[in-house]
Design a protein around this motif. Structure first.
Motif, PDB file in Angstrom:
ATOM      1  N   VAL A 209       0.840  -1.199   0.000  1.00  0.00           N
ATOM      2  CA  VAL A 209       0.000   0.000   0.000  1.00  0.00           C
ATOM      3  C   VAL A 209       0.875   1.250   0.000  1.00  0.00           C
ATOM      4  O   VAL A 209       1.804   1.371   0.815  1.00  0.00           O
ATOM      5  CB  VAL A 209      -0.941   0.024   1.227  1.00  0.00           C
ATOM      6  N   THR A 210       0.549   2.160  -0.910  1.00  0.00           N
ATOM      7  CA  THR A 210       1.208   3.467  -0.956  1.00  0.00           C
ATOM      8  C   THR A 210       0.238   4.509  -0.424  1.00  0.00           C
ATOM      9  O   THR A 210      -0.887   4.626  -0.924  1.00  0.00           O
ATOM     10  CB  THR A 210       1.628   3.822  -2.392  1.00  0.00           C
TER      11      THR A 210
ATOM     12  N   ASP B  34      -3.119   3.688  -2.608  1.00  0.00           N
ATOM     13  CA  ASP B  34      -2.954   2.805  -3.761  1.00  0.00           C
ATOM     14  C   ASP B  34      -2.605   1.413  -3.256  1.00  0.00           C
ATOM     15  O   ASP B  34      -1.572   1.224  -2.603  1.00  0.00           O
ATOM     16  CB  ASP B  34      -1.846   3.331  -4.673  1.00  0.00           C
TER      17      ASP B  34
ATOM     18  N   ARG C 232      -1.852  -2.602  -4.064  1.00  0.00           N
ATOM     19  CA  ARG C 232      -1.408  -3.551  -5.081  1.00  0.00           C
ATOM     20  C   ARG C 232      -1.234  -4.935  -4.462  1.00  0.00           C
ATOM     21  O   ARG C 232      -0.638  -5.042  -3.391  1.00  0.00           O
ATOM     22  CB  ARG C 232      -0.079  -3.086  -5.705  1.00  0.00           C
TER      23      ARG C 232
ATOM     24  N   VAL D 109      -4.471  -4.706  -7.132  1.00  0.00           N
ATOM     25  CA  VAL D 109      -5.700  -3.923  -7.018  1.00  0.00           C
ATOM     26  C   VAL D 109      -6.847  -4.847  -6.604  1.00  0.00           C
ATOM     27  O   VAL D 109      -7.124  -5.839  -7.290  1.00  0.00           O
ATOM     28  CB  VAL D 109      -6.024  -3.227  -8.351  1.00  0.00           C
TER      29      VAL D 109
END
Length: 312
Positions: free
Chosen positions: A161-162, A202, A204, A206
């Protein structure tokens, strides 16, 4: 002129909702939900809940075949109008709403409530010593699981996660409570405060149906007066379809279960989760189930001018 719409406003640790009585109001649509939830031109809420007869909705009718006691159904929508499976704070608030409408008597037993994530059983409980004056309710949130299984538990993560405001992407653990969650741990409360949740993190890979993202800081353990070990953590959350909210009930459960998974054998079954809107209690139950307890407050009844709402 359209007849005014009667609604109630309530919240659970400041996760707030517009509540409607399905016996007198029609099914929800996206435009109405968005308008009611709008914090400037509407009432303002994280979500809209219509308490209605289970038999009225396909999901509720399906539950009645195996749970005939689930005569009432929590038809829940996020603030953007999207349908959501569950909301832990919302279940407590809608239970208090059902009590206020005379649809449930806590003294007579549990409220058996249908949701899109299955049946939830709610009971009124005593608040912890020192809690603000409010009715507390405990909800059996049902079974939970790690979508990526024991491999993720062993590694401690299955996603990355960003988050704006944090320097690098962080490993995170996916937890499913009938709705999807992704939990990442931060080093300290300074990092938690630095995170910018005005935009969705964000994630990933997703998630196919989106996810709620919980940022947590473990705060250690204490021993309760009866000798029970109790863990504590602080959390912020970005909710799918809403944005950052003051609290998230299923998110608090996901956060506690993730920290418990990371801590390993011997970690507490009971966790106090501090969110911006207050504190809730999460208890890991036998059989892979989890209980959420916390306050519910109804703050207002009002009539909405639907013509004015639609004109915005």
């Amino acid at each position: 002129m359209t007849a005014p719409l009667h609604v109630t406003k309530g919240h659970g640790t400041q996760n707030d909702f517009v509540l409607l009585d399905g016996r007198t109001t029609p099914p929800l649509d996206t435009a109405l939900v968005r308008s009611l939830a709008d914090r400037r031109a509407g009432i303002g809420a994280d979500g809209v809940i219509r308490l209605t007869a289970s038999a009225e909705l396909p999901e509720g009718a399906a539950l009645l075949r195996t749970e005939p006691g689930a005569v009432w159904f929590m038809d829940y929508r996020n603030g953007d109008g999207s349908i959501a499976e569950m909301c832990g704070n919302g279940v407590r608030v809608v239970a208090d709403y059902a009590r206020s409408l005379g649809m449930w008597d806590p003294a007579a037993g549990d409220l058996v409530l249908g949701t899109r994530a299955g049946v939830r059983r709610v009971r009124r409980v005593e608040p912890p010593t020192g809690s603000p004056a409010a009715d507390w309710y405990a909800v059996d949130m049902g079974e939970w699981h790690l979508p990526a299984g024991q491999q993720a538990a062993a590694v401690g993560a299955d996603a990355e996660v960003t988050v704006a405001g944090l320097a690098v992407p962080r490993p995170a653990l996916s937890v499913d409570l009938g709705n999807p969650h992704t939990v990442l741990a931060l080093a300290d409360e300074a990092e938690l405060a630095a995170a910018d949740l005005t935009a969705a993190p964000d994630v990933r890979p997703v998630p196919p149906h989106g996810t709620n993202v919980e940022l947590v800081v473990p705060l250690g353990e204490t021993v309760d007066q009866d000798g029970t070990p109790v863990g504590r953590l602080r959390m912020r959350v970005h909710e799918r379809g809403v944005g950052e909210t003051r609290s998230c009930g299923t998110g608090a459960c996901a956060a506690a279960l993730a920290v418990r998974t990371w801590a390993g054998d011997g970690s507490p079954a009971v966790w106090l989760v501090d969110v911006p809107g207050g504190t809730v209690r999460v208890t890991a139950l036998p059989g892979g189930r989890v209980e959420l307890a916390g306050p519910a407050v109804l703050v207002a009844e009002l009539y909405v001018d639907l013509d004015a709402l639609a004109a915005v």
